[in-house]
Design a protein around this motif. Structure first.
Motif, PDB file in Angstrom:
ATOM      1  N   GLU A 155       0.815  -1.201   0.000  1.00 18.46           N
ATOM      2  CA  GLU A 155       0.000   0.000   0.000  1.00 18.46           C
ATOM      3  C   GLU A 155       0.859   1.267   0.000  1.00 18.46           C
ATOM      4  O   GLU A 155       0.426   2.320  -0.466  1.00 18.46           O
ATOM      5  CB  GLU A 155      -0.915   0.008   1.232  1.00 18.46           C
ATOM      6  N   GLN A 156       2.071   1.172   0.546  1.00 18.25           N
ATOM      7  CA  GLN A 156       2.935   2.339   0.649  1.00 18.25           C
ATOM      8  C   GLN A 156       3.718   2.547  -0.641  1.00 18.25           C
ATOM      9  O   GLN A 156       4.039   1.596  -1.350  1.00 18.25           O
ATOM     10  CB  GLN A 156       3.929   2.189   1.811  1.00 18.25           C
ATOM     11  N   ASN A 157       3.995   3.808  -0.907  1.00 17.48           N
ATOM     12  CA  ASN A 157       4.906   4.167  -1.982  1.00 17.48           C
ATOM     13  C   ASN A 157       6.295   4.361  -1.391  1.00 17.48           C
ATOM     14  O   ASN A 157       6.487   5.184  -0.495  1.00 17.48           O
ATOM     15  CB  ASN A 157       4.434   5.455  -2.675  1.00 17.48           C
ATOM     16  N   LEU A 158       7.245   3.593  -1.866  1.00 19.33           N
ATOM     17  CA  LEU A 158       8.592   3.673  -1.320  1.00 19.33           C
ATOM     18  C   LEU A 158       9.248   4.979  -1.745  1.00 19.33           C
ATOM     19  O   LEU A 158       9.142   5.416  -2.890  1.00 19.33           O
ATOM     20  CB  LEU A 158       9.425   2.479  -1.802  1.00 19.33           C
ATOM     21  N   THR A 159       9.921   5.605  -0.790  1.00 15.71           N
ATOM     22  CA  THR A 159      10.590   6.879  -1.016  1.00 15.71           C
ATOM     23  C   THR A 159      12.091   6.646  -1.082  1.00 15.71           C
ATOM     24  O   THR A 159      12.692   6.180  -0.109  1.00 15.71           O
ATOM     25  CB  THR A 159      10.269   7.876   0.108  1.00 15.71           C
ATOM     26  N   ILE A 160      12.683   6.937  -2.205  1.00 18.60           N
ATOM     27  CA  ILE A 160      14.132   6.787  -2.366  1.00 18.60           C
ATOM     28  C   ILE A 160      14.828   7.955  -1.678  1.00 18.60           C
ATOM     29  O   ILE A 160      14.506   9.123  -1.968  1.00 18.60           O
ATOM     30  CB  ILE A 160      14.524   6.738  -3.852  1.00 18.60           C
ATOM     31  N   PRO A 161      15.762   7.716  -0.768  1.00 23.39           N
ATOM     32  CA  PRO A 161      16.436   8.813  -0.043  1.00 23.39           C
ATOM     33  C   PRO A 161      17.519   9.469  -0.896  1.00 23.39           C
ATOM     34  O   PRO A 161      18.717   9.285  -0.667  1.00 23.39           O
ATOM     35  CB  PRO A 161      17.012   8.109   1.184  1.00 23.39           C
ATOM     36  N   TYR A 162      17.082  10.267  -1.881  1.00 25.63           N
ATOM     37  CA  TYR A 162      18.054  10.896  -2.771  1.00 25.63           C
ATOM     38  C   TYR A 162      18.977  11.851  -2.011  1.00 25.63           C
ATOM     39  O   TYR A 162      20.154  11.977  -2.338  1.00 25.63           O
ATOM     40  CB  TYR A 162      17.329  11.650  -3.887  1.00 25.63           C
TER      41      TYR A 162
END
Length: 376
Positions: A155-162
């Motif tokens: 359900e979550q959208n993964l956030t890339i730690p740019y």
């Protein structure tokens, strides 16, 4: 009639909230320790290890990036695939499987550089691999995660730690650049800095490992399946990286380097990504894994270093014993026996009384020749 347990500490809801608060507090303390220690460790290690980098060799790796290509294949090919297979084999929950997969998709950490130094690895390749994998993570992390995670219906959208990737890249390249400059200008002093930095870096690794065990004892009470995966995952990474480097006909020095670069992941980046992508309740189920993985990869690194240094010491002693035995054999050859000496004296006396070409030839034949022999 329902009992009101809003003020009761025995209520299951209150107990779970208290556990959540305690877990988050421990997580915050441990994250602070790892953040400060990793920042200091990264700066010291990369500056000192930069003192071992030769500009010409580094440029050669960039011009002919065969070793770097093999390392990137291990980093973003073998590790994500291994993480996916482990998650499927142990039937993990989607949240836990995601944590394992994120760890497998992270770039290599700076810990691998200090490990490579202690096993006499190719430092130019090690630092270039760490830098290239961090840059490649900007595109390869979301690509690998999308490729493997689409079937789990999260359900979550993964956030890339740019931002974290950029900070890691800056903290990696600037100290290395200073170290390369010091090695170019002051090569003798750079060797001293390299030794001091390696010792300090090793000590910091031990401090981080001990602090992790002491500050987060609850991690060992987590899901036993995750503990098993966190133990075998870095070992599989080291072994698969070594075998792939061996199959591509890399040198033994490069095989050791690629092996350590493959199994050592960037723990801080994985923790940051989990924190940005999941809620506090979900973090309780998953953030134990990267922490325990980090501790196990330290233990694995220490074991590999110990095994290599023991092998190196035994090989050195064996070589010294062989040389000493060879020297004794040469000394015995050079020392003439009493019989040879007396025979030589008798022939010499006869040659002085009855000189002639035959006597001279016999005298040369009996002359000791051990002074021109050499022991290989």
């Amino acid at each position: 009639m329902r009992a009101n347990c809003s003020s009761s500490t025995a209520c299951p809801a209150n107990i779970s909230e208290e556990k959540l608060q305690v877990g988050l507090e421990l997580y915050g303390n441990l994250k602070l320790v790892f953040t400060v220690a990793s920042a200091v460790m990264m700066g010291l290690i990369m500056f000192s290890l930069g003192c071992s980098v030769d500009i010409r060799k580094l440029w050669l790796h960039i011009r002919r990036p065969w070793g770097i290509a093999v390392g990137l294949l291990c980093q973003f090919g073998l590790m994500p695939l291994t993480a996916y297979l482990l998650a499927i084999s142990f039937s993990l929950k989607p949240v836990q499987a995601t944590a394992v997969l994120i760890m497998g998709c992270c770039p290599g950490g700076t810990i691998s550089n200090i490990f490579s130094f202690w096993v006499d690895g190719d430092m130019d390749l090690s630092i270039s691999m760490t830098t290239c994998s961090t840059v490649a993570a900007l595109g390869m992390m979301p690509l690998c995660l999308y490729f493997y995670i689409w079937s789990w219906n999260l359900e979550q959208n993964l956030t890339i730690p740019y931002q974290n990737i950029g900070i890691s890249l800056v903290c990696l390249t600037i100290p290395v650049a200073f170290g390369v400059y010091v090695n170019y200008r002051w090569p003798k002093q750079s060797k001293i800095i390299l030794k001091i930095g390696a010792i300090v870096g090793g000590a910091l690794l031990v401090v981080v490992a001990v602090a992790g065990v002491v500050l987060f004892k609850g991690a060992w009470n987590s899901d036993f399946t995750l503990l098993i995966i966190s133990f075998i995952f870095p070992l599989i990474g080291h072994l698969s990286g070594f075998l792939l480097a061996l199959l591509t006909h890399q040198s033994w020095q490069r095989c050791r380097t690629i092996s350590l670069e493959t199994g050592a992941q960037n723990i801080q980046m994985c923790l940051t990504m989990l924190q940005l992508s999941f809620t506090a309740e979900q973090l309780i189920q998953m953030f134990n894994f990267p922490l325990v993985y980090g501790l196990f990869q330290l233990v694995d690194g220490f074991l590999i270093i110990t095994a290599y240094q023991t092998y190196k010491r035994r090989r050195k002693n064996r070589h010294q014993n062989k040389n000493s035995g060879c020297a004794e054999a040469c000394h015995k050859k050079k020392t003439t026996s009493p019989k040879e000496t007396s025979a030589f004296l008798e022939v010499n006396e006869e040659a002085t009384t009855t000189p002639g070409p035959g006597a001279v030839a016999l005298h040369r034949a009996l002359e000791p020749t051990s002074h021109i022999s050499s022991c290989n």
